[in-house]
Design an enzyme around this catalytic site. Sequence first.
Site, PDB file in Angstrom:
ATOM      1  CB  VAL A   1      48.336  45.618  48.723  1.00  0.00           C
ATOM      2  CG1 VAL A   1      48.190  44.117  48.979  1.00  0.00           C
ATOM      3  CG2 VAL A   1      49.743  45.928  48.217  1.00  0.00           C
TER       4      VAL A   1
ATOM      5  CG  HIS B   1      49.065  44.068  38.491  1.00  0.00           C
ATOM      6  ND1 HIS B   1      48.178  45.102  38.292  1.00  0.00           N
ATOM      7  CD2 HIS B   1      48.628  43.416  39.587  1.00  0.00           C
ATOM      8  CE1 HIS B   1      47.232  45.061  39.228  1.00  0.00           C
ATOM      9  NE2 HIS B   1      47.494  44.037  40.030  1.00  0.00           N
TER      10      HIS B   1
END
Length: 356
Positions: A78, A252
């Site tokens: 992230v 994703h």
Amino acid sequence: MTHLCLDDLERAARTALPGEIWDFLAGGSGAEASLAANRTALDRIFVIPRMLRELTGGTTEAEVLGRRASLPVAVAPVAYQRLFHPEGELAAARAARDAGVPYTICTLSSVPLEEIAVVGGRPWFQLYWLRDEKRSLELVRRAEDAGCEAIVFTVDVPWMGRRLRDMRNGFALPESVTAANFDAGAAAHRRTEGLSAVADHTAREFAPATWESVEAVRAHTNLPVVLKGILAVEDAVRAVDAGATGIVVSNHGGRQLDGAVPGIAMLEEIADAVSGGCEVLLDGGIRTGGDVLKALALGASGVLIGRPFMWGLAADGQAGARQVLDLLAVELRNALGLAGCDSVSAARRLSTRYER
């Protein structure tokens, strides 16, 4: 406040974060159809539990990329985690280390990868392919030198998807948060109405990866290479032929092609097609230990979690991130036992049904 499930931490994080930063974390691309579908698809899968099994000595331990982990779980890459907590990636990596699961350092981390890797545990490094191949391969070398155990090559971002929440917010990084692994200039900090500065920055820096890019990375490192963002069976089979140690079946998190199939919907077919030729992981929509059980039953060796780990980080720093993993461990142990499994490997022999 007592948090009994990850949804509780989601609510705490939403309260803790400014609106535009919450949107950056929570949002998907386009109309967010794929974002919603990740959860819908998981909710429609049901496990057929087995009864009258021996359950003493049950464990959640698993082998992930050739090494033991406390759970069949890794923390997904992230970007810019200092948006969510001042310690950012350092607090997150410590939480993963203490919980005994791998932590994936992002190319767009807001702390240099070497500082994150020195925290210890099982660091992996996620690679975005940059316009300058030499810079891409330099990141691979730095990750290997820093002690990372794998290169997780994200292959589904030739450029960033149209994330309308960020565009409507004119989202830009605050000056205190930077792409710490390379000189990114001012583009990511330049606020413009109707434009995501983060998307503008990546458009300047990223290039579409190809199978030749995969070959270049494999030739440049001795580390296992995992391709993240695989959804087509044909691409999964080619990944095995290209020498990938693993793949992550993923859309994703609904942040790239809106309308892309949820990873969980392709998981069983892909796992059957590669037939043990590489490790198969799942990313996208995992929110409970029961979701992990479903992924295992459909052929995954483990899962990656992204947004929920950031919820914990935003809610309570390192302790909150660790709580996410602790809750998943409790829920997975409960789900395994109720399904008649004394181990993660036993869960892979469960049958499932899909409710249409």
